[in-house]
Each structure stands twice: as structure tokens, then as C-alpha cells.
Design an enzyme around this catalytic site. Structure first.
Site, PDB file in Angstrom:
ATOM      1  N   GLU A  97       0.828  -1.213   0.000  1.00  0.00           N
ATOM      2  CA  GLU A  97       0.000   0.000   0.000  1.00  0.00           C
ATOM      3  C   GLU A  97       0.855   1.252   0.000  1.00  0.00           C
ATOM      4  O   GLU A  97       2.008   1.218   0.419  1.00  0.00           O
ATOM      5  CB  GLU A  97      -0.860   0.006   1.287  1.00  0.00           C
ATOM      6  CG  GLU A  97      -2.332  -0.207   1.062  1.00  0.00           C
ATOM      7  CD  GLU A  97      -3.049   0.960   0.378  1.00  0.00           C
ATOM      8  OE1 GLU A  97      -2.462   1.685  -0.432  1.00  0.00           O
ATOM      9  OE2 GLU A  97      -4.246   1.122   0.672  1.00  0.00           O
ATOM     10  N   ASP A  98       0.262   2.350  -0.428  1.00  0.00           N
ATOM     11  CA  ASP A  98       0.973   3.626  -0.373  1.00  0.00           C
ATOM     12  C   ASP A  98       0.934   4.209   1.034  1.00  0.00           C
ATOM     13  O   ASP A  98       1.939   4.650   1.572  1.00  0.00           O
ATOM     14  CB  ASP A  98       0.395   4.630  -1.386  1.00  0.00           C
ATOM     15  CG  ASP A  98      -1.121   4.772  -1.314  1.00  0.00           C
ATOM     16  OD1 ASP A  98      -1.778   4.083  -0.500  1.00  0.00           O
ATOM     17  OD2 ASP A  98      -1.670   5.582  -2.091  1.00  0.00           O
ATOM     18  N   ASP A 101      -4.087   5.267   6.561  1.00  0.00           N
ATOM     19  CA  ASP A 101      -4.587   6.495   7.178  1.00  0.00           C
ATOM     20  C   ASP A 101      -5.562   6.086   8.298  1.00  0.00           C
ATOM     21  O   ASP A 101      -5.136   5.754   9.399  1.00  0.00           O
ATOM     22  CB  ASP A 101      -5.234   7.313   6.053  1.00  0.00           C
ATOM     23  CG  ASP A 101      -5.678   8.692   6.490  1.00  0.00           C
ATOM     24  OD1 ASP A 101      -5.066   9.268   7.385  1.00  0.00           O
ATOM     25  OD2 ASP A 101      -6.658   9.200   5.906  1.00  0.00           O
ATOM     26  N   PHE A 150      -1.488  16.003   4.696  1.00  0.00           N
ATOM     27  CA  PHE A 150      -1.847  15.400   3.421  1.00  0.00           C
ATOM     28  C   PHE A 150      -0.625  15.380   2.509  1.00  0.00           C
ATOM     29  O   PHE A 150      -0.070  16.422   2.181  1.00  0.00           O
ATOM     30  CB  PHE A 150      -2.998  16.160   2.757  1.00  0.00           C
ATOM     31  CG  PHE A 150      -3.587  15.380   1.624  1.00  0.00           C
ATOM     32  CD1 PHE A 150      -4.546  14.401   1.865  1.00  0.00           C
ATOM     33  CD2 PHE A 150      -3.151  15.587   0.319  1.00  0.00           C
ATOM     34  CE1 PHE A 150      -5.065  13.642   0.818  1.00  0.00           C
ATOM     35  CE2 PHE A 150      -3.659  14.835  -0.728  1.00  0.00           C
ATOM     36  CZ  PHE A 150      -4.620  13.872  -0.473  1.00  0.00           C
ATOM     37  N   ARG A 163       1.403  12.087  -8.565  1.00  0.00           N
ATOM     38  CA  ARG A 163       1.788  10.694  -8.278  1.00  0.00           C
ATOM     39  C   ARG A 163       3.224  10.414  -8.705  1.00  0.00           C
ATOM     40  O   ARG A 163       3.903   9.578  -8.123  1.00  0.00           O
ATOM     41  CB  ARG A 163       0.871   9.725  -9.032  1.00  0.00           C
ATOM     42  CG  ARG A 163      -0.546   9.658  -8.513  1.00  0.00           C
ATOM     43  CD  ARG A 163      -1.259   8.470  -9.150  1.00  0.00           C
ATOM     44  NE  ARG A 163      -2.702   8.554  -9.033  1.00  0.00           N
ATOM     45  CZ  ARG A 163      -3.404   8.155  -7.975  1.00  0.00           C
ATOM     46  NH1 ARG A 163      -2.795   7.643  -6.938  1.00  0.00           N
ATOM     47  NH2 ARG A 163      -4.717   8.258  -7.954  1.00  0.00           N
TER      48      ARG A 163
HETATM   49  P1  IMP Z   1      -7.718   4.677   4.859  1.00  0.00           P
HETATM   50  O1  IMP Z   1      -8.777   3.692   4.486  1.00  0.00           O
HETATM   51  O2  IMP Z   1      -8.277   5.857   5.582  1.00  0.00           O
HETATM   52  O3  IMP Z   1      -6.533   4.070   5.565  1.00  0.00           O
HETATM   53  O4  IMP Z   1      -7.270   5.362   3.516  1.00  0.00           O
HETATM   54  C1  IMP Z   1      -6.326   4.925   2.733  1.00  0.00           C
HETATM   55  C2  IMP Z   1      -6.346   5.637   1.389  1.00  0.00           C
HETATM   56  O5  IMP Z   1      -6.656   7.052   1.482  1.00  0.00           O
HETATM   57  C3  IMP Z   1      -4.958   5.562   0.863  1.00  0.00           C
HETATM   58  O6  IMP Z   1      -4.736   4.350   0.190  1.00  0.00           O
HETATM   59  C4  IMP Z   1      -4.879   6.780  -0.020  1.00  0.00           C
HETATM   60  O7  IMP Z   1      -5.371   6.462  -1.290  1.00  0.00           O
HETATM   61  C5  IMP Z   1      -5.782   7.792   0.645  1.00  0.00           C
HETATM   62  N1  IMP Z   1      -4.999   8.752   1.467  1.00  0.00           N
HETATM   63  C6  IMP Z   1      -4.946   8.821   2.818  1.00  0.00           C
HETATM   64  N2  IMP Z   1      -4.106   9.795   3.226  1.00  0.00           N
HETATM   65  C7  IMP Z   1      -3.602  10.362   2.104  1.00  0.00           C
HETATM   66  C8  IMP Z   1      -2.653  11.432   1.868  1.00  0.00           C
HETATM   67  O8  IMP Z   1      -2.086  12.067   2.772  1.00  0.00           O
HETATM   68  N3  IMP Z   1      -2.387  11.707   0.562  1.00  0.00           N
HETATM   69  C9  IMP Z   1      -2.971  11.036  -0.474  1.00  0.00           C
HETATM   70  N4  IMP Z   1      -3.849  10.032  -0.295  1.00  0.00           N
HETATM   71  C10 IMP Z   1      -4.164   9.690   0.975  1.00  0.00           C
HETATM   72 MG    MG Z   2      -3.946   3.451  -1.414  1.00  0.00          MG
END
Ligand code: IMP
Ligand code: MG
Length: 175
Positions: A97-98, A101, A150, A163
């Protein structure tokens, strides 16, 4: 004010860390094969770099999910937009994963993939924002823990832009 990017993790630090994590993963999986699963689109840059640093045999597959939002019904919070091409039965799966969050996406994705009977599932992320966690997920490999900002670059986007930046940065001056 024009949008600018403040560097948070410089390119050389990202590259060095990915090499280290690649070595660690190679040691942990010695004698095994790893089935890498990239969560599109954000995970793609990280997965390509990481895969090059892993010395045990790897196979790769790609999946795209979209979030339903916080409260949903039976189907869970993630919707599969593009499913995997290959079955997971008996495989040692490493999800790439990237960023983690709130943890919601990965929590539900892991639950969904467990039902496909892999031998194991581990999780590897480029970035982690632990302060934001709502759903507890066990993250096995983290390159960088970052504050609640962010970020973009290295696969991460802001309105589909940035990206392709070879580093991780924070967008400043956005509307
Ligand atoms: P989660 O389900 O809240 O953990 O969200 C994960 C997804 O939200 C990640 O895979 C990203 O695509 C997006 N995301 C969360 N934080 C950021 C950020 O700081 N920059 C860009 N995308 C983010
Ligand atoms: Mg992602």
C-alpha cells in the site's frame, strides 16, 4: 497563492528505506515465494521499487478498491473496482500500500482476502499516519511513519496529480 510542494521525505531517503525493507522482507521469507498484491493506483510506484529489492521469487497481482465511506451495510466498506487475476489459495500474500490512514480500507480488504484461503497475509506500506487510525490493522512493514498531513508523490495524489514525484511532499497553498 500558487500550489507548491514541500519535501517531507527526500528521494534518496525513500530509495534507501525501500532497499532496507526489501532486504528485511527477503530474510523473513527465505525459502518461500511472495505473492505481492498492489493496491492501485497509489501502491504502484512503491511496489515496483520494492519488488526489485526482494531476492526471493515473487509474483504480482493488482487490485483496485473504492471506499464506501465510514458507515455501510453488510458488504463492508470497500468495493472491488478491479479484482485480482489470480486465486490466493495457499499463497504467502504481501499487500503493498501507499499509505495507511484511518485503516478502514485495509481492515476490510484483509478481511475479504482472508476468505480466499491464502497461506498467510502480511501488510507493507510506504507511509503510515498512526494518529489517524480508526480501525486497527496489523502493519508488518512500514517505511515511514509521518504526522497527520496530506502528502503526495511516490504514487500518492492530490486530485490525481503529483503521483509521479520521486519523493514524498506536502501540498501547500492549495485552494
Ligand atoms: P484509509 O482507508 O483511511 O486508511 O485510507 C487509505 C487511502 O486514502 C490511501 O490508500 C490513499 O489512497 C488515501 N490517502 C490517505 N491519506 C492520504 C494522503 O495524505 N495523501 C494522499 N492520499 C491519501
Ligand atoms: Mg492506497
Amino acid at each position: 497563492m500558487a500550489e507548491t510542494i514541500r519535501v517531507l521525505v527526500p528521494e534518496k531517503d525513500v530509495d534507501k528505506k525501500i532497499c532496507e525493507i526489501g532486504e528485511q522482507i527477503s530474510r523473513d521469507y527465505e525459502g518461500k515465494e511472495i505473492h505481492l498484491i498492489c493496491v492501485l493506483k497509489g501502491g504502484v510506484f512503491f511496489m515496483c521499487e520494492l519488488a526489485k529489492r526482494i531476492t526471493v521469487p515473487v509474483s504480482m497481482d493488482f487490485m483496485s478498491v473504492s471506499s464506501y465511506g465510514a458507515d455501510t451495510k453488510s458488504s463492508g466498506v470497500v468495493k472491488i473496482v478491479k479484482d485480482l487475476d489470480e486465486p490466493l489459495e495457499g499463497k504467502d500474500v504481501l499487500i503493498v500500500e501507499d499509505i495507511i490512514d484511518s485503516g478502514r480500507t485495509l481492515y476490510h480488504l484483509i478481511e475479504l482476502l482472508q476468505k480466499r484461503n491464502p497461506a498467510s497475509i502480511r501488510l507493507c506500506t510506504l507511509l503510515d499516519k498512526p494518529e489517524r487510525r480508526v480501525k486497527q490493522v496489523n502493519v508488518d512493514y512500514v517505511c515511514f511513519s509521518i504526522p497527520d498531513e496530506f502528502v503526495v508523490g511516490y504514487g500518492l495524489d492530490y486530485a490525481q496529480k503529483y503521483r509521479n514525484l520521486p519523493y514524498v511532499g506536502v501540498v501547500e497553498g492549495a485552494e
